[in-house]
Motif scaffolding. Structure first.
Motif, PDB file in Angstrom:
ATOM      1  N   ARG A 141      24.326  31.532  72.261  1.00  0.00           N
ATOM      2  CA  ARG A 141      23.517  30.458  72.836  1.00  0.00           C
ATOM      3  C   ARG A 141      23.412  29.312  71.842  1.00  0.00           C
ATOM      4  O   ARG A 141      23.235  29.536  70.645  1.00  0.00           O
ATOM      5  N   ASP A 180      25.094  28.521  77.218  1.00  0.00           N
ATOM      6  CA  ASP A 180      25.293  29.964  77.095  1.00  0.00           C
ATOM      7  C   ASP A 180      26.770  30.279  77.224  1.00  0.00           C
ATOM      8  O   ASP A 180      27.425  29.836  78.170  1.00  0.00           O
ATOM      9  N   GLU A 204      23.666  36.485  70.417  1.00  0.00           N
ATOM     10  CA  GLU A 204      22.489  37.153  70.953  1.00  0.00           C
ATOM     11  C   GLU A 204      22.682  38.658  70.837  1.00  0.00           C
ATOM     12  O   GLU A 204      23.810  39.149  70.811  1.00  0.00           O
TER      13      GLU A 204
END
Length: 78
Positions: A49, A26, A59
């Protein structure tokens, strides 16, 4: 409070950090909102990610603020 490079962390500046576990990576970039003796609160502006060796994918927000250890933060330019 110092970042990973030994520079003083400044409220309102952009920082990033990476966390990796179990093949998932991440990437978070955000703005420092506050800090205390133990942690820094970041309001993420963007997150990506990656799974194993795949290219990181963005994201969708909105993102919640997160508290992290100061020594994992790197200054960024957005």
């Amino acid at each position: 409070m110092k970042d990973a490079l030994g520079n003083t962390i400044e409220i309102g500046k952009s920082y990033g950090f990476i966390q990796s576990a179990n093949g998932i990576t991440d990437i978070t970039i955000g703005t420092v909102k506050k800090f205390n003796d133990n942690s820094v609160t970041i309001q993420p502006d963007s997150k990506k990610r990656a799974v194993y060796h795949d290219e990181p994918k963005p994201e969708k927000g909105p993102f919640r603020a997160v508290a992290v250890k100061p020594f994992i933060l790197f200054p960024t330019k957005l």
